[in-house]
Write a protein that holds these residues in place. Structure first.
Motif, PDB file in Angstrom:
ATOM      1  N   LYS A 406       0.827  -1.205   0.000  1.00 28.93           N
ATOM      2  CA  LYS A 406       0.000   0.000   0.000  1.00 28.93           C
ATOM      3  C   LYS A 406       0.866   1.261   0.000  1.00 28.93           C
ATOM      4  CE  LYS A 406      -3.588   0.199   2.658  1.00 28.93           C
ATOM      5  NZ  LYS A 406      -4.447   0.131   3.868  1.00 28.93           N
ATOM      6  N   ARG A 407       1.972   1.212   0.729  1.00 28.28           N
ATOM      7  CA  ARG A 407       2.843   2.388   0.816  1.00 28.28           C
ATOM      8  C   ARG A 407       3.408   2.757  -0.546  1.00 28.28           C
ATOM      9  NH1 ARG A 407       6.199   0.424   4.200  1.00 28.28           N
ATOM     10  NH2 ARG A 407       5.010   1.099   6.028  1.00 28.28           N
ATOM     11  N   TYR A 408       3.761   1.744  -1.340  1.00 28.10           N
ATOM     12  CA  TYR A 408       4.365   2.010  -2.652  1.00 28.10           C
ATOM     13  C   TYR A 408       3.381   1.780  -3.806  1.00 28.10           C
ATOM     14  CZ  TYR A 408       8.645   2.269   0.019  1.00 28.10           C
ATOM     15  OH  TYR A 408       9.594   2.643   0.928  1.00 28.10           O
ATOM     16  N   GLU A 409       2.078   1.728  -3.459  1.00 28.95           N
ATOM     17  CA  GLU A 409       0.986   1.698  -4.446  1.00 28.95           C
ATOM     18  C   GLU A 409       1.093   0.500  -5.390  1.00 28.95           C
ATOM     19  OE1 GLU A 409       1.089   5.482  -6.360  1.00 28.95           O
ATOM     20  OE2 GLU A 409       0.270   6.552  -4.629  1.00 28.95           O
ATOM     21  N   VAL A 410       1.446  -0.646  -4.847  1.00 27.23           N
ATOM     22  CA  VAL A 410       1.482  -1.885  -5.626  1.00 27.23           C
ATOM     23  C   VAL A 410       0.149  -2.598  -5.452  1.00 27.23           C
ATOM     24  CG1 VAL A 410       2.564  -4.151  -5.883  1.00 27.23           C
ATOM     25  CG2 VAL A 410       3.974  -2.138  -5.414  1.00 27.23           C
ATOM     26  N   GLU A 461       7.082 -16.321   1.242  1.00 23.50           N
ATOM     27  CA  GLU A 461       8.415 -16.907   1.090  1.00 23.50           C
ATOM     28  C   GLU A 461       9.461 -15.834   0.772  1.00 23.50           C
ATOM     29  OE1 GLU A 461      11.506 -19.736   0.574  1.00 23.50           O
ATOM     30  OE2 GLU A 461       9.496 -19.977   1.446  1.00 23.50           O
ATOM     31  N   TRP A 462       9.051 -14.783   0.078  1.00 20.42           N
ATOM     32  CA  TRP A 462       9.969 -13.722  -0.341  1.00 20.42           C
ATOM     33  C   TRP A 462       9.805 -12.469   0.515  1.00 20.42           C
ATOM     34  CZ3 TRP A 462      13.074 -16.181  -3.456  1.00 20.42           C
ATOM     35  CH2 TRP A 462      12.570 -17.250  -4.193  1.00 20.42           C
ATOM     36  N   ARG A 463       9.413 -12.653   1.751  1.00 19.46           N
ATOM     37  CA  ARG A 463       9.130 -11.525   2.644  1.00 19.46           C
ATOM     38  C   ARG A 463      10.329 -10.583   2.784  1.00 19.46           C
ATOM     39  NH1 ARG A 463       9.131  -9.733   8.004  1.00 19.46           N
ATOM     40  NH2 ARG A 463       7.091  -8.962   8.693  1.00 19.46           N
ATOM     41  N   LYS A 464      11.478 -11.153   3.043  1.00 19.13           N
ATOM     42  CA  LYS A 464      12.673 -10.336   3.269  1.00 19.13           C
ATOM     43  C   LYS A 464      13.012  -9.510   2.037  1.00 19.13           C
ATOM     44  CE  LYS A 464      17.557 -10.710   4.575  1.00 19.13           C
ATOM     45  NZ  LYS A 464      18.662 -11.649   4.942  1.00 19.13           N
ATOM     46  N   GLU A 465      12.961 -10.140   0.866  1.00 16.59           N
ATOM     47  CA  GLU A 465      13.290  -9.430  -0.370  1.00 16.59           C
ATOM     48  C   GLU A 465      12.261  -8.345  -0.679  1.00 16.59           C
ATOM     49  OE1 GLU A 465      15.201 -13.436  -0.507  1.00 16.59           O
ATOM     50  OE2 GLU A 465      13.248 -12.625   0.066  1.00 16.59           O
ATOM     51  N   ILE A 466      10.996  -8.636  -0.395  1.00 12.81           N
ATOM     52  CA  ILE A 466       9.933  -7.657  -0.672  1.00 12.81           C
ATOM     53  C   ILE A 466      10.106  -6.419   0.200  1.00 12.81           C
ATOM     54  CG2 ILE A 466       7.457  -7.242  -0.416  1.00 12.81           C
ATOM     55  CD1 ILE A 466       7.020 -10.157  -1.299  1.00 12.81           C
ATOM     56  N   LEU A 467      10.323  -6.622   1.485  1.00 15.40           N
ATOM     57  CA  LEU A 467      10.441  -5.490   2.398  1.00 15.40           C
ATOM     58  C   LEU A 467      11.714  -4.677   2.170  1.00 15.40           C
ATOM     59  CD1 LEU A 467       9.165  -7.100   5.732  1.00 15.40           C
ATOM     60  CD2 LEU A 467       7.904  -5.661   4.113  1.00 15.40           C
ATOM     61  N   SER A 468      12.711  -5.284   1.493  1.00 13.64           N
ATOM     62  CA  SER A 468      13.949  -4.553   1.202  1.00 13.64           C
ATOM     63  C   SER A 468      13.804  -3.623   0.005  1.00 13.64           C
ATOM     64  CB  SER A 468      15.099  -5.533   0.957  1.00 13.64           C
ATOM     65  OG  SER A 468      14.896  -6.266  -0.244  1.00 13.64           O
ATOM     66  N   MET A 469      12.750  -3.834  -0.810  1.00 14.63           N
ATOM     67  CA  MET A 469      12.512  -2.977  -1.965  1.00 14.63           C
ATOM     68  C   MET A 469      11.731  -1.743  -1.532  1.00 14.63           C
ATOM     69  SD  MET A 469      13.885  -4.222  -4.676  1.00 14.63           S
ATOM     70  CE  MET A 469      14.720  -5.760  -5.127  1.00 14.63           C
ATOM     71  N   ILE A 470      12.232  -0.578  -1.893  1.00 16.89           N
ATOM     72  CA  ILE A 470      11.609   0.661  -1.416  1.00 16.89           C
ATOM     73  C   ILE A 470      11.156   1.547  -2.571  1.00 16.89           C
ATOM     74  CG2 ILE A 470      12.798   0.691   0.813  1.00 16.89           C
ATOM     75  CD1 ILE A 470      14.859   2.592  -0.406  1.00 16.89           C
ATOM     76  N   ASP A 471      10.794   0.926  -3.681  1.00 16.07           N
ATOM     77  CA  ASP A 471      10.218   1.700  -4.790  1.00 16.07           C
ATOM     78  C   ASP A 471       9.291   0.802  -5.582  1.00 16.07           C
ATOM     79  OD1 ASP A 471      11.843   0.950  -7.590  1.00 16.07           O
ATOM     80  OD2 ASP A 471      12.997   0.619  -5.750  1.00 16.07           O
ATOM     81  N   PHE A 472       8.362   1.392  -6.283  1.00 16.45           N
ATOM     82  CA  PHE A 472       7.337   0.662  -7.030  1.00 16.45           C
ATOM     83  C   PHE A 472       7.961  -0.235  -8.094  1.00 16.45           C
ATOM     84  CE2 PHE A 472       4.641   0.463 -10.826  1.00 16.45           C
ATOM     85  CZ  PHE A 472       3.474  -0.082 -10.314  1.00 16.45           C
ATOM     86  N   GLN A 473       8.877   0.321  -8.880  1.00 19.07           N
ATOM     87  CA  GLN A 473       9.471  -0.444  -9.973  1.00 19.07           C
ATOM     88  C   GLN A 473      10.253  -1.642  -9.447  1.00 19.07           C
ATOM     89  OE1 GLN A 473      11.979   1.867 -12.528  1.00 19.07           O
ATOM     90  NE2 GLN A 473      12.435   0.182 -13.896  1.00 19.07           N
ATOM     91  N   GLY A 474      11.018  -1.452  -8.380  1.00 15.74           N
ATOM     92  CA  GLY A 474      11.788  -2.554  -7.832  1.00 15.74           C
ATOM     93  C   GLY A 474      10.911  -3.680  -7.324  1.00 15.74           C
ATOM     94  N   LEU A 475       9.793  -3.323  -6.706  1.00 14.42           N
ATOM     95  CA  LEU A 475       8.878  -4.350  -6.206  1.00 14.42           C
ATOM     96  C   LEU A 475       8.273  -5.164  -7.345  1.00 14.42           C
ATOM     97  CD1 LEU A 475       7.060  -2.416  -3.339  1.00 14.42           C
ATOM     98  CD2 LEU A 475       8.236  -4.616  -3.110  1.00 14.42           C
ATOM     99  N   MET A 477       9.443  -5.572 -10.409  1.00 23.10           N
ATOM    100  CA  MET A 477      10.493  -6.354 -11.055  1.00 23.10           C
ATOM    101  C   MET A 477      10.801  -7.612 -10.249  1.00 23.10           C
ATOM    102  SD  MET A 477      11.553  -5.067 -13.932  1.00 23.10           S
ATOM    103  CE  MET A 477      13.219  -5.701 -14.128  1.00 23.10           C
ATOM    104  N   LEU A 478      10.834  -7.497  -8.935  1.00 24.95           N
ATOM    105  CA  LEU A 478      11.082  -8.661  -8.087  1.00 24.95           C
ATOM    106  C   LEU A 478       9.949  -9.670  -8.196  1.00 24.95           C
ATOM    107  CD1 LEU A 478      12.552 -10.175  -5.753  1.00 24.95           C
ATOM    108  CD2 LEU A 478      11.213  -8.765  -4.173  1.00 24.95           C
ATOM    109  N   LEU A 479       8.709  -9.200  -8.070  1.00 26.87           N
ATOM    110  CA  LEU A 479       7.557 -10.099  -8.052  1.00 26.87           C
ATOM    111  C   LEU A 479       7.320 -10.783  -9.397  1.00 26.87           C
ATOM    112  CD1 LEU A 479       5.188  -7.824  -5.952  1.00 26.87           C
ATOM    113  CD2 LEU A 479       6.187  -9.993  -5.221  1.00 26.87           C
ATOM    114  N   GLN A 480       7.815 -10.191 -10.464  1.00 23.62           N
ATOM    115  CA  GLN A 480       7.652 -10.799 -11.781  1.00 23.62           C
ATOM    116  C   GLN A 480       8.863 -11.622 -12.218  1.00 23.62           C
ATOM    117  OE1 GLN A 480       6.647  -7.562 -14.416  1.00 23.62           O
ATOM    118  NE2 GLN A 480       4.672  -7.195 -13.443  1.00 23.62           N
ATOM    119  N   ASN A 481       9.938 -11.597 -11.417  1.00 27.15           N
ATOM    120  CA  ASN A 481      11.138 -12.374 -11.744  1.00 27.15           C
ATOM    121  C   ASN A 481      11.728 -12.989 -10.477  1.00 27.15           C
ATOM    122  OD1 ASN A 481      11.822 -11.636 -14.790  1.00 27.15           O
ATOM    123  ND2 ASN A 481      11.211  -9.744 -13.774  1.00 27.15           N
ATOM    124  N   LEU A 482      10.927 -13.718  -9.749  1.00 28.28           N
ATOM    125  CA  LEU A 482      11.388 -14.323  -8.499  1.00 28.28           C
ATOM    126  C   LEU A 482      12.413 -15.422  -8.797  1.00 28.28           C
ATOM    127  CD1 LEU A 482       7.947 -14.447  -6.704  1.00 28.28           C
ATOM    128  CD2 LEU A 482       9.895 -13.021  -6.078  1.00 28.28           C
TER     129      LEU A 482
END
Length: 515
Positions: A406-410, A461-475, A477-482
């Motif tokens: 919600k914070r990064y409008e995903v 499963e990817w909680r740590k990686e998700i919370l480390s991303m602090i921008d919309f694009q990075g999130l 990109m991560l979620l579409q290329n796990l």
């Protein structure tokens, strides 16, 4: 001095157990430890300028790292290679240095391998050529290590070190279809042999107990009995053993009756758009697996999808359904193939066998889609509802992730739509999808209901990686290329266990942990 050597050793040797391993995405798995990028993108590596230790200090080096692992005789034969197999930078440059090397070798003679003969050297050269051919074959998929101008002796030395160290095997980018535990465990353990015997006992009974079969299938089905088990669990075959052959013959004839009746209409005005879309999507189906790029296999998929589309006008063909054909096709093909399925030539099979595989794939895929057809009707309401359910479930399971989105409008629809539309087939290697479907077919409403909890567990499963991303694009990109390219049966088993825990806690408790 010994302390410095030990620190440098662990810093430079990422292959050694206990050292820090970098994480790689699914698109860029490491092939060679010397090719891993630890420098800025603008800087090109200069392998010719690599600094190496003098051979005369080897004894001191080995003594300073003797607590790393216990080296047995077989590992020494590869790790302590003779001078002829060392990179050029490690050769002694003077007679005095050669004498020092000889003196060091005398002190550790009980751990050295015997010198190579000419025949052994020739065999090593042949092995090296095979490695280079392997890289050339896969050059369409991953960058071959031969592209980097390393000397022949350097490549051989690297291969010897990789073989000698107890490391986790690297699965190529072209995901292998065959079952493989990510830890590299043997393909058949005592426990697996016992499970296989239990499956054979159930399947050989006059009337198979389907409930008992589902119970044993939940934790995975042995490859040898997976085809017949999938036919039974999908409802394609009856539990009565005497009736199975008759049902198979009748359903296969019925399918090819549909082909004769409808397939010629693919060029008609009413159906040509459907066939055109199928024809476009088929080459995109698992493009990195050679099996699915064969014209004969693509024609099979076109017939299956076109016949299903015209027999289900409420939904017709929707992009994503093409992916759902591949697991059934591979499983039924593996019944006749003992080698690697991904490189098998379909044309090598008898025509009758090819027809049987095609018909069985059609009927089992139809049984699957009957349970999730609302995913593919107009506006795809089934997927819309499942994505909303996932959002509500994650908000109760892990509020931090939910608030982070919600914070990064995903929006969940931006990444979870594909998870529901393709049943996670775009996120996992095909071998993992097949293992996942073992459980889906054993679970009541596995594809329509249990899949929701698998998606929730997969996201957490990817909680740590998700919370480390602090921008919309990075999130996104991560979620579409796990990075799941190295996943195997063990990771899927843990994912399913977590999904079952979530289902047990939340399925019948709509207010549990509700904010």
């Amino acid at each position: 001095m010994a302390t410095d050597n030990r620190i440098n050793f662990w810093r430079r040797n990422a292959k050694v157990p206990g050292s820090v391993q970098p994480v790689y995405g699914a698109q860029h798995p490491p092939l060679d430890p010397r090719l891993r990028r630890t420098y800025p993108k603008e800087t090109k590596p200069k392998f010719n300028n690599l600094k190496t230790k003098k051979a005369s200090s080897f004894h001191e080096f080995a003594r300073s790292t003797n607590d790393a692992w216990d080296i047995d005789d077989e590992e020494d034969k590869d790790f302590l290679a003779p001078a002829s197999c060392l990179p050029s930078g490690l050769h002694s440059s003077s007679p005095q240095q050669q004498n020092e090397v000889a003196h060091s070798e005398t002190e550790v003679s009980h751990r050295l391998a015997p010198p190579r003969t000419d025949a052994q050297t020739l065999q090593e050269d042949e092995d090296e050529e095979e490695e280079e051919e392997f890289d050339h074959v896969n050059s369409k998929v991953v960058k071959s290590s031969s592209d980097v101008h390393l000397s022949t002796s350097s490549v051989r030395s690297t291969l010897q070190k990789q073989q000698s160290l107890p490391v986790r095997p690297i699965i190529p980018l072209v995901a292998r279809i065959s079952d493989q535990n990510a830890s590299g465990a043997p393909p058949m353990t005592v426990r697996e042999k016992s499970r296989l015997d239990k499956f054979k006992q159930l399947l050989s009974s006059p009337n198979t107990d389907l409930e008992e079969l589902r119970k044993h299938s939940w934790s995975g089905i042995p490859r040898e009995v997976r085809p017949i088990t999938w036919r039974l669990l999908s409802g394609y075959l009856p539990a009565n053993k005497e009736r199975r052959e008759h049902v198979l013959q009748r359903k296969r004839e019925e399918y090819f009756g549909f082909i004769e009746q409808y397939y010629h209409s693919r060029t008609d005005e009413h159906f040509k758009d459907t066939y055109r879309q199928i024809h476009i999507d088929i080459p995109r189906t698992n493009p990195l697996i050679p099996l699915f790029q064969q014209p004969a296999v693509q024609e099979v998929f076109e017939r299956i999808l076109f016949i299903w589309a015209i027999r289900h006008p409420a939904s017709g063909y929707v992009q994503g359904i093409n992916d759902l054909v591949t697991p059934f096709f591979v499983v039924f093909l593996s019944e006749f193939v003992t080698e690697d399925v991904e490189n098998f030539e379909m044309a090598a099979l008898p025509q009758d066998t090819q027809r049987n595989i095609e018909a069985d794939t059609f009927w089992c895929m139809s049984k699957l889609l009957d349970g999730i057809q609302d995913n593919y009707t107009f506006a795809q309401p089934g997927i819309q509802n499942k994505v909303k359910a996932l959002e509500e479930l994650v908000s109760r399971i892990d509020e931090d992730i939910h608030n982070h989105f919600k914070r990064y409008e995903v929006e969940y629809l931006q990444f979870a739509f594909r998870w529901m539309n393709n049943l996670l087939m775009r996120e996992l290697p095909l071998r993992c999808t097949i293992r996942l479907w073992d459980t889906y077919q054993a679970e009541a409403e596995g594809f329509s209901h249990f899949h929701l909890y698998v998606c929730a567990a997969f996201l957490i499963e990817w909680r740590k990686e998700i919370l480390s991303m602090i921008d919309f694009q990075g999130l996104l990109m991560l979620l579409q290329n796990l990075p799941t390219i190295h996943w195997g049966n063990e990771e899927v088993g843990l994912l399913l266990a977590e999904a079952y825990r979530l289902k047990y806690m939340f399925a019948d408790a709509p207010s549990h942990y509700k904010r």
